[in-house]
Design a protein around this motif. Structure first.
Motif, PDB file in Angstrom:
ATOM      1  N   ARG A  55      33.448  33.015  -3.699  1.00 23.30           N
ATOM      2  CA  ARG A  55      32.830  32.291  -2.590  1.00 23.30           C
ATOM      3  C   ARG A  55      32.282  33.264  -1.548  1.00 23.30           C
ATOM      4  O   ARG A  55      31.155  33.121  -1.059  1.00 23.30           O
ATOM      5  N   ILE A  56      33.061  34.293  -1.224  1.00 32.29           N
ATOM      6  CA  ILE A  56      32.615  35.289  -0.251  1.00 32.29           C
ATOM      7  C   ILE A  56      31.400  36.043  -0.779  1.00 32.29           C
ATOM      8  O   ILE A  56      30.438  36.294  -0.046  1.00 32.29           O
ATOM      9  N   GLY A 115      29.169  34.959  -2.861  1.00 31.37           N
ATOM     10  CA  GLY A 115      28.021  34.063  -2.804  1.00 31.37           C
ATOM     11  C   GLY A 115      27.472  33.904  -1.398  1.00 31.37           C
ATOM     12  O   GLY A 115      26.263  33.863  -1.187  1.00 31.37           O
ATOM     13  N   GLU A 116      28.371  33.815  -0.421  1.00 31.00           N
ATOM     14  CA  GLU A 116      27.940  33.655   0.964  1.00 31.00           C
ATOM     15  C   GLU A 116      27.216  34.893   1.480  1.00 31.00           C
ATOM     16  O   GLU A 116      26.293  34.789   2.272  1.00 31.00           O
ATOM     17  N   ARG A 117      27.636  36.056   1.040  1.00 34.69           N
ATOM     18  CA  ARG A 117      27.067  37.302   1.560  1.00 34.69           C
ATOM     19  C   ARG A 117      25.950  37.863   0.686  1.00 34.69           C
ATOM     20  O   ARG A 117      25.415  38.921   0.991  1.00 34.69           O
TER      21      ARG A 117
END
Length: 166
Positions: free
Chosen positions: A61-62, A64-66
């Motif tokens: 998730r991290i 993908g967000e960054r």
């Protein structure tokens, strides 16, 4: 009017408009409980937002967000090189860079560089099957790096010491 007074006036106007349309008024409290406030308790046997999350899910998730997913999949090519192309090819060639879908591979000898150029389509298929389509679009094969004869601050252009061999 400013600030909180303006917000109260807007809320009252919205309530009056809803009353004119015949909308049902909502009681304060939790919906579906008939206006009674339900006391917060333990989460129980069902899943909850407060439950611990697996580390892999949080890391993906991290990433993908960054915007790290593309670089991480590119890193998979380097990490799994021997499994992707096979042990015999991995023994004589190594990946150097991956930029804009072009993987640069350096071979041990010119013979292996020629062999890799002939196997280029098959290698691209294997890599796509292992890490995903579109990660590596082109393969650039380089031969072995030749030694540099340009030692010292001064040098003379030309063939240099190579012309004295044999």
């Amino acid at each position: 009017m400013r600030g909180a007074d303006l917000a109260r006036a807007a809320l009252e106007a919205a309530r009056a408009s809803a009353k004119e349309r015949g909308a049902r008024t909502v009681r304060k409290g939790v919906r579906g409980t008939g206006g009674r406030r339900r006391r917060r308790s333990w989460s129980g046997p069902g899943p909850d937002d407060r439950d611990p999350q697996p580390l892999g899910r949080i890391a993906s998730r991290i990433a993908g967000e960054r915007g790290w997913t593309e670089r991480l999949t590119g890193g998979q090519v380097f990490a799994r090189w021997a499994k992707l192309v096979g042990e015999d090819v991995a023994e004589h060639a190594r990946p150097v860079t991956l930029e804009d879908g072009e993987l640069t591979v350096q071979a041990d000898s010119t013979a292996w560089a020629t062999q890799l150029r002939l196997l280029q389509r098959e290698l691209l298929k294997r890599i796509a099957a292992g890490v995903g389509h579109g990660v590596v679009k082109r393969l650039k094969v380089q031969g072995p790096a030749a030694p540099s004869w340009r030692y010292g601050p001064r040098h003379v252009p030309g063939r240099g010491p190579r012309d004295t061999y044999g």
